[in-house]
Design a protein around this motif. Structure first.
Motif, mmCIF file in Angstrom:
data_model
loop_
_atom_site.group_PDB
_atom_site.id
_atom_site.type_symbol
_atom_site.label_atom_id
_atom_site.label_comp_id
_atom_site.label_asym_id
_atom_site.label_seq_id
_atom_site.Cartn_x
_atom_site.Cartn_y
_atom_site.Cartn_z
ATOM 1 N N CYS A 42 -0.822 0.122 3.010
ATOM 2 C CA CYS A 42 -0.311 0.962 1.822
ATOM 3 C C CYS A 42 0.280 2.216 2.330
ATOM 4 O O CYS A 42 0.035 2.571 3.377
ATOM 5 N N ARG A 44 0.491 6.389 0.818
ATOM 6 C CA ARG A 44 0.451 7.522 -0.325
ATOM 7 C C ARG A 44 0.529 8.809 0.321
ATOM 8 O O ARG A 44 0.346 8.917 1.371
ATOM 9 N N ARG A 154 -3.248 6.437 -6.202
ATOM 10 C CA ARG A 154 -2.155 5.390 -6.283
ATOM 11 C C ARG A 154 -1.808 5.056 -4.887
ATOM 12 O O ARG A 154 -1.198 6.031 -3.864
ATOM 13 N N TYR A 155 -1.448 3.905 -4.638
ATOM 14 C CA TYR A 155 -0.963 3.144 -3.446
ATOM 15 C C TYR A 155 0.305 2.480 -3.201
ATOM 16 O O TYR A 155 0.283 1.600 -4.458
ATOM 17 N N GLU A 156 1.177 2.463 -2.831
ATOM 18 C CA GLU A 156 2.367 1.569 -2.399
ATOM 19 C C GLU A 156 1.815 0.748 -1.369
ATOM 20 O O GLU A 156 1.612 1.073 -0.165
ATOM 21 N N HIS A 158 2.657 -2.130 1.139
ATOM 22 C CA HIS A 158 3.550 -2.713 2.060
ATOM 23 C C HIS A 158 3.144 -4.218 2.453
ATOM 24 O O HIS A 158 4.201 -4.854 2.682
ATOM 25 N N GLU A 185 8.673 3.483 8.123
ATOM 26 C CA GLU A 185 8.476 4.228 7.083
ATOM 27 C C GLU A 185 8.400 5.713 7.205
ATOM 28 O O GLU A 185 7.865 6.096 7.865
ATOM 29 N N ARG A 188 6.491 10.456 2.782
ATOM 30 C CA ARG A 188 6.764 10.680 1.341
ATOM 31 C C ARG A 188 6.625 12.340 1.338
ATOM 32 O O ARG A 188 7.624 12.660 0.394
ATOM 33 N N GLU A 301 0.567 -0.710 -6.114
ATOM 34 C CA GLU A 301 1.864 -0.916 -6.739
ATOM 35 C C GLU A 301 2.940 -1.204 -5.820
ATOM 36 O O GLU A 301 2.910 -1.026 -4.631
ATOM 37 N N THR A 302 3.908 -2.292 -6.100
ATOM 38 C CA THR A 302 5.059 -2.460 -5.440
ATOM 39 C C THR A 302 6.188 -2.568 -6.385
ATOM 40 O O THR A 302 5.979 -2.160 -7.589
ATOM 41 N N GLU A 303 7.369 -2.603 -5.831
ATOM 42 C CA GLU A 303 8.677 -2.782 -6.810
ATOM 43 C C GLU A 303 8.411 -4.012 -7.943
ATOM 44 O O GLU A 303 9.057 -3.668 -8.931
ATOM 45 N N THR A 306 1.921 -4.073 -10.521
ATOM 46 C CA THR A 306 1.099 -3.063 -10.464
ATOM 47 C C THR A 306 -0.222 -3.651 -10.963
ATOM 48 O O THR A 306 -0.334 -4.367 -11.923
#
Length: 317
Positions: A42, A44, A154-156, A158, A185, A188, A301-303, A306
């Protein structure tokens, strides 16, 4: 044998790739990883300790995240004999920083981790902000925290993967996609490097059951729903004493495919579009109703989807 329910829990706090590189050889860390069979790669913004003061056996300060206005207050009692603090009468504290601070003076800023040593200078453990929050959520009275924890965790996502045939640490060390994510990547927050933002989450199978219906006859025997007496073997299976262990590989395969199909992380090129019709999954074992519960300490979260932070996570597309 048509229905199965499983639950996966985080077995270890979220850790940055930077932490992974520094602590992967620690025996205590590897011990906690042994029960993990699923992992997520992920990202963040960096989470750090700030305004830190250590006095009178208490470490206190704030937990902050780059680019996030939310701040948590924390207090941690240093109690020798408790986890992380060693068993000797004295605990030595060392602070690590995200930037070079030749002569740091309290209150300390931009603290990455807090290390602990016993009176013989033996390393006994460390706490990053995420590890402190994980233990607080897991144990309850580990520390005193004030503020909205969910706003920081909160983690995106991958990538989602599994490691059943080898230790998870060895799997990640040789993982081409992990290296690709680190290389591709962008951070952020510009002041940080990707290894400080890329994070690893570890999950292990906590529970699996197959709900069954049976009756107890007047003589104490077990019967199925039609009143047919069950043999000893059938009764053992009905009471779930041992029979799910032989499906462990299929449970993990199925849970990984379910998560990928639901979250659709962009580095997972195999999307399992036909889930649950997959090879080596639970449908191939005869289960026609499959329910997986995955409980993270944080929002994933991804696109496409959630998984919200809660005791019983809420899924939404």
């Amino acid at each position: 044998m048509s229905s199965i329910e499983t639950r996966f829990l985080m077995t270890y706090p979220a850790m940055s790739a930077y932490e992974f590189d520094h602590f992967r050889e620690e025996a205590a860390v590897q011990e906690r990883w042994r029960s993990a069979s699923l992992y997520m790669i992920c990202q963040r913004p960096v989470i750090f300790f700030d305004d830190v003061v250590a006095e009178s056996g208490v470490i206190s300060g704030r937990i902050r995240q780059r680019g996030n206005a939310t701040a948590l207050r924390f207090e941690l009692d240093i109690l020798p004999g408790q986890p992380y603090f060693g068993s000797t009468s004295e605990t030595i504290i060392e602070f690590n920083f995200y930037d070079h601070q030749p002569t740091p003076t309290p209150p300390l800023k931009n603290v990455a981790a807090i290390k602990f040593f016993d009176s013989e200078n033996k390393f006994t453990g460390y706490l990053s902000p995420e590890r402190l929050l994980f233990e607080h959520l897991r144990i309850g009275k580990f520390a005193r925290i004030k503020g909205d924890i969910s706003a920081l965790l909160r983690y995106e996502v991958h990538y989602i993967g599994q490691a059943q045939d080898q230790p998870i640490e060895r799997r990640l060390r040789r993982h081409e996609t992990f290296q690709r994510i680190l290389a591709r990547e962008f951070p952020r927050i510009a002041q940080d490097i990707p290894t400080m933002e890329i994070s690893l989450l570890f999950f292990g199978l906590d529970y699996a059951s197959t709900p069954v219906t049976f009756q107890i006859l007047d003589g104490g025997e077990l019967s199925d729903s039609q009143g047919r007496p069950l043999s000893d073997k059938e009764a053992e299976e009905a009471l779930l004493s041992t029979r799910l262990e032989r499906f462990r590989n299929e449970i993990v395969n199925d849970a990984e495919a379910y998560l990928i199909n639901f979250m659709l992380p962009r580095y997972n090129h195999v999307r399992y579009a036909n889930y649950p019709l997959i090879s080596n999954g639970l449908r191939s074992c005869g289960f026609d109703r499959i329910e997986h519960q995955v409980i993270p300490f944080g929002t994933l979260e991804t696109e496409e989807a959630t998984m919200k932070f809660s005791v019983s996570p809420v899924f939404s597309h």
